[in-house]
Design an enzyme around this catalytic site. Sequence first.
Site, PDB file in Angstrom:
ATOM      1  N   LYS A  64      35.272  36.019  33.218  1.00 23.13           N
ATOM      2  CA  LYS A  64      36.023  34.892  33.778  1.00 23.13           C
ATOM      3  C   LYS A  64      36.656  35.174  35.141  1.00 23.13           C
ATOM      4  O   LYS A  64      37.627  34.533  35.533  1.00 23.13           O
ATOM      5  CB  LYS A  64      37.085  34.377  32.794  1.00 23.13           C
ATOM      6  CG  LYS A  64      36.529  34.011  31.423  1.00 23.13           C
ATOM      7  CD  LYS A  64      35.263  33.167  31.500  1.00 23.13           C
ATOM      8  CE  LYS A  64      35.502  31.790  32.118  1.00 23.13           C
ATOM      9  NZ  LYS A  64      34.216  31.052  32.338  1.00 23.13           N
ATOM     10  N   HIS A 128      29.449  42.674  32.951  1.00 23.80           N
ATOM     11  CA  HIS A 128      30.913  42.668  32.823  1.00 23.80           C
ATOM     12  C   HIS A 128      31.445  44.089  32.607  1.00 23.80           C
ATOM     13  O   HIS A 128      32.649  44.277  32.448  1.00 23.80           O
ATOM     14  CB  HIS A 128      31.344  41.829  31.617  1.00 23.80           C
ATOM     15  CG  HIS A 128      31.107  40.354  31.768  1.00 23.80           C
ATOM     16  ND1 HIS A 128      31.432  39.668  32.910  1.00 23.80           N
ATOM     17  CD2 HIS A 128      30.599  39.439  30.898  1.00 23.80           C
ATOM     18  CE1 HIS A 128      31.128  38.381  32.742  1.00 23.80           C
ATOM     19  NE2 HIS A 128      30.624  38.222  31.542  1.00 23.80           N
ATOM     20  N   SER A 158      41.595  31.235  32.060  1.00 26.04           N
ATOM     21  CA  SER A 158      40.179  30.888  31.977  1.00 26.04           C
ATOM     22  C   SER A 158      39.533  31.563  30.762  1.00 26.04           C
ATOM     23  O   SER A 158      38.736  30.953  30.040  1.00 26.04           O
ATOM     24  CB  SER A 158      39.471  31.320  33.263  1.00 26.04           C
ATOM     25  OG  SER A 158      38.130  30.903  33.264  1.00 26.04           O
ATOM     26  N   TYR A 213      37.537  36.310  44.045  1.00 28.02           N
ATOM     27  CA  TYR A 213      37.270  34.904  43.751  1.00 28.02           C
ATOM     28  C   TYR A 213      37.971  34.022  44.786  1.00 28.02           C
ATOM     29  O   TYR A 213      37.399  33.064  45.305  1.00 28.02           O
ATOM     30  CB  TYR A 213      37.806  34.626  42.347  1.00 28.02           C
ATOM     31  CG  TYR A 213      37.633  33.213  41.832  1.00 28.02           C
ATOM     32  CD1 TYR A 213      36.577  32.893  40.984  1.00 28.02           C
ATOM     33  CD2 TYR A 213      38.549  32.215  42.138  1.00 28.02           C
ATOM     34  CE1 TYR A 213      36.428  31.613  40.471  1.00 28.02           C
ATOM     35  CE2 TYR A 213      38.411  30.929  41.636  1.00 28.02           C
ATOM     36  CZ  TYR A 213      37.345  30.632  40.804  1.00 28.02           C
ATOM     37  OH  TYR A 213      37.212  29.360  40.309  1.00 28.02           O
ATOM     38  N   MET A 252      28.067  22.774  40.632  1.00 20.88           N
ATOM     39  CA  MET A 252      27.650  23.590  39.490  1.00 20.88           C
ATOM     40  C   MET A 252      28.133  22.991  38.174  1.00 20.88           C
ATOM     41  O   MET A 252      27.437  23.041  37.168  1.00 20.88           O
ATOM     42  CB  MET A 252      28.131  25.035  39.668  1.00 20.88           C
ATOM     43  CG  MET A 252      27.368  25.752  40.777  1.00 20.88           C
ATOM     44  SD  MET A 252      27.700  27.522  40.876  1.00 20.88           S
ATOM     45  CE  MET A 252      26.916  28.145  39.398  1.00 20.88           C
ATOM     46  N   GLY A 271      37.962  25.672  37.818  1.00 21.41           N
ATOM     47  CA  GLY A 271      37.540  26.362  39.028  1.00 21.41           C
ATOM     48  C   GLY A 271      38.542  26.324  40.159  1.00 21.41           C
ATOM     49  O   GLY A 271      38.165  26.351  41.331  1.00 21.41           O
TER      50      GLY A 271
END
Length: 313
Positions: A64, A128, A158, A213, A252, A271
């Site tokens: 996440k 991961h 998340s 991110y 997406m 997001g």
Amino acid sequence: MAQKGLVELFDKTLAEGKKIAPAERLFLFNGGLYPAMVCRPETLKILDTFEARSDDVVLVGYPKTGTNWVGQILTELETASGKYDEEERKRRQQKEKDLSVFPYLEFGDSDKFERMKKLPSRRVIKTHLAPGKMPKSIFQKKAKILVLFRNPKDTAVSYFHFTKGINLRPSEETWDEFFPDYITGKVPYGLYLDHIIEWNNYLDDKNVMFITYEEVKGNGVLALKRIAEFFNFSVSEQEIESIVEKTSFKTMKDNAPVTHGEMGKSLFRKGIVGDWKNTFSESQNEEMDRKFEEKVARTKLGMMLKYEEYCKD
């Protein structure tokens, strides 16, 4: 992987995962927790037999932190850089579909590593796993690795919604029940802060690039230029702008039913940056702040995460 093949794989996995008894949804292997829905002990046992290639495009990120999103960006960059004609593109997609390779290295059956040998270069590989648990050949072959981070509070929220959404944890579980497990590492892949600590050992490795991110979200064009340069992707400014548009969260999320089937509902939620403010209590904020300060705040990667900017009111 061709979309149809991937969706079939996702939907089948989700359906089979729902049949797993709650007590058996997670299993312990080599000191770490893994989700039984996608991971198998026999696959983890032979991870080191995976044969990396020096031109592999490797993406690593704790769950996440945005690996599905950035993974798609890497696939688009590799495709644009490869300058494949339509026939070659279809051939590559069919090959990936026929081989039924799960999109994460540690997911799926133990025969997948043999099948992965038949994938055409350059392969985009996601995981991961923390560096100490990744196949040694990735480092030995000097494959380039993009390591993705996200602020720990948004990651937690998340992760909570995702594990509930796909029944990795009880669907009736509350945030207040999930949080103590997240902050003590009693979730799949362990404590997120431990991943950050471990990756500090690779800061001087020229084959490893770190990105957040928040960076990709804040300036996609600049982030993609950095990524393209690191992996030596030959792409134009116009192609980069097109990929930024194609991989926007809205695009997406809208395409998720086609690209990820039922799992898409849980993979693509909001997001946004700062969603944690709608979830964390004051005491949980203090606990997370204290833990971050104790463990990683003074490390180089800890500072790169800009915790003060993204995790303080």
